[in-house]
Design a protein around this motif. Structure first.
Motif, PDB file in Angstrom:
ATOM      1  N   ARG A 176      -7.795  -6.596  -1.319  1.00 33.09           N
ATOM      2  CA  ARG A 176      -6.895  -5.699  -0.596  1.00 33.09           C
ATOM      3  C   ARG A 176      -7.687  -4.483  -0.153  1.00 33.09           C
ATOM      4  N   TYR A 178      -7.327  -0.763   1.435  1.00 32.93           N
ATOM      5  CA  TYR A 178      -6.289   0.256   1.536  1.00 32.93           C
ATOM      6  C   TYR A 178      -6.466   1.055   2.831  1.00 32.93           C
ATOM      7  N   TRP A 342      -4.229  -0.416  -8.699  1.00 31.06           N
ATOM      8  CA  TRP A 342      -3.370  -0.526  -7.519  1.00 31.06           C
ATOM      9  C   TRP A 342      -2.130   0.338  -7.684  1.00 31.06           C
ATOM     10  N   TRP A 343      -1.520   0.296  -8.867  1.00 24.70           N
ATOM     11  CA  TRP A 343      -0.294   1.054  -9.120  1.00 24.70           C
ATOM     12  C   TRP A 343      -0.532   2.555  -9.008  1.00 24.70           C
ATOM     13  N   THR A 345      -2.909   3.994  -7.387  1.00 24.68           N
ATOM     14  CA  THR A 345      -3.277   4.288  -5.997  1.00 24.68           C
ATOM     15  C   THR A 345      -2.044   4.358  -5.104  1.00 24.68           C
ATOM     16  N   THR A 346      -1.168   3.371  -5.201  1.00 26.32           N
ATOM     17  CA  THR A 346      -0.003   3.330  -4.319  1.00 26.32           C
ATOM     18  C   THR A 346       1.048   4.358  -4.715  1.00 26.32           C
ATOM     19  N   HIS A 349      -0.930   8.000  -3.163  1.00 22.95           N
ATOM     20  CA  HIS A 349      -1.451   8.184  -1.807  1.00 22.95           C
ATOM     21  C   HIS A 349      -0.333   8.070  -0.785  1.00 22.95           C
ATOM     22  N   ASP A 356       8.927   5.496   1.605  1.00 23.30           N
ATOM     23  CA  ASP A 356       7.894   5.286   0.591  1.00 23.30           C
ATOM     24  C   ASP A 356       7.642   6.569  -0.200  1.00 23.30           C
ATOM     25  N   GLN A 360       7.723   7.043  -4.256  1.00 25.75           N
ATOM     26  CA  GLN A 360       6.601   7.571  -5.032  1.00 25.75           C
ATOM     27  C   GLN A 360       7.035   8.735  -5.913  1.00 25.75           C
TER      28      GLN A 360
END
Length: 388
Positions: A176, A178, A342-343, A345-346, A349, A356, A360
């Protein structure tokens, strides 16, 4: 030349593996494309899991780490007008240590007793499916060499030859990329925080880390392809101050001279199998994670901490059970850390989507108000057991 284990790559994974094999009584030779000075000066990770500290200490590499490392009880999570501390020691009884990869590399370089050949070129892995695999390369003096071995271990990262030596017919990869990068700086200024600040902000993520009591390491989320020249010093410090909350509850960000800056793309990558015949993969040769969860160096240490006793048991005592189990055992931890990275990061960011953004912020509030959610983050960040 002949050895029992030929190691490709003299970064932390390769040198630690050589050191651990030596302690087990297994000979090895390490080959590395770059010079020793280059390898020891690369600016890389700086957060060591508790598990990594334990491995290095048990291996006799904990002297400078204990004296100079900065143990942190936890991290700060922040979004506009709010900052919360997660105390890992209270939550799970474990901590992390700030100690730069450059320092780990120097410790390993000083301790390793097996041969390390720097400045080689055109390294290639041969006959991995046979009982006598070997490497060929050109040494620093320009002479062609062959290194025969019983096992080859690829610790040579994304661009070395080991990963590609696993035949495409048996190789599986997951990746993946980003839609953002990190602009990272080193600054000769004392950190403005006691522990790391992970900051969500509408303008983009920011991170305040450190390397020592006098050197700060800071990051800004930037678009992919951002040229470093687009970010002069004043712009960097202004963006950091905004995203990190300068003036919020009296907190101040202190700027200083920037000594290094670079843009780091963000991606996740996993390749399996981590063994093909007598070729084993460890560290970035098999997996890459975005740096948000501080897992890259720690995963490499976990890989070789599993692999060294496995190879010793096989080569010295004729028991292949641990070597056979290595790919599966290592990949369980790899995928757990890949998910956590990943968790993180998402969650942190921003991408410009208002929906979204609210998700977050909801997740951040959950982590900072629920002990169960905070403990889950702490367990993963401070490091799961090596062979969990």
């Amino acid at each position: 030349m002949r050895t029992r284990v030929a190691v490709v790559g003299a970064g932390p994974a390769g040198l630690l593996l050589s050191h651990l094999l030596d302690a087990e009584g297994v000979d090895s030779v390490v080959v590395e494309t770059r010079t020793r000075d280059h390898v020891e000066s690369r600016i890389r990770a700086g957060i060591l899991e508790q598990s990594t500290v334990d491995v290095l200490t048990a291996a006799g590499l904990g002297g400078r780490l204990a004296a100079q490392g900065d143990r942190h009880r936890g991290i700060h999570l922040q979004w506009p007008h709010e900052r919360h501390h997660l105390d890992f020691e209270t939550l799970i009884g474990r901590s992390v240590t700030v100690y730069g990869q450059t320092e780990v590399q120097k410790d390993l370089g000083a301790a390793v007793r097996q041969p390390v050949l720097y400045g080689v070129r055109d390294t290639a892995v041969h006959d991995a499916e046979s009982e006598r695999p070997y490497l060929t390369f050109e040494d620093a003096e320009g002479h062609r060499q062959r290194l025969d071995a019983e096992v080859v271990v690829g610790c040579d990262g994304s661009f070395g030859p080991s990963r590609g030596s696993v035949p495409q017919a048996v190789r599986q990869t997951w990746e993946r990329t980003y839609p953002y990068s990190w602009l990272g700086i080193l600054a000769d200024v004392a950190p403005s925080t006691d522990e790391l600040i992970y900051a969500w902000h509408p303008d983009g993520f920011a991170l305040h880390s450190m390397r020592s009591a006098t050197v700060s390491r800071l990051y800004l989320q930037v678009p992919n392809g951002t040229p470093v020249r687009d970010w002069p010093d004043d712009r960097i410090w202004e963006a950091l101050a905004t995203r990190l909350g300068h003036g919020q509850d009296g907190w101040q960000l202190t700027p200083g001279p920037i000594t290094d800056r670079s843009v780091l793309p963000m991606r996740s990558f996993v390749q399996q199998p981590m063994r093909h015949g007598r070729l084993f993969l460890a560290g970035d040769a098999a997996h890459i994670v975005p740096p948000t969860g501080a897992k890259g160096l720690n995963l490499a240490v976990a890989d070789v901490a599993l692999l060294a006793p496995a190879l010793a048991s096989w080569l010295l005592r004729g028991d292949p059970a641990l070597a056979d189990a290595y790919p599966g055992t290592a990949l369980r931890r790899v995928w757990r850390c890949t998910h956590f990275s990943w968790w993180m990061t998402t969650m942190l960011h921003t991408g410009g989507d208002p929906f979204d953004a609210q998700l977050q912020l909801s997740q951040l509030r959950r982590v900072t108000t629920s002990e169960a959610a905070a403990r889950e983050l702490a367990e993963n960040y401070a490091g799961l057991p090596i062979g969990f």
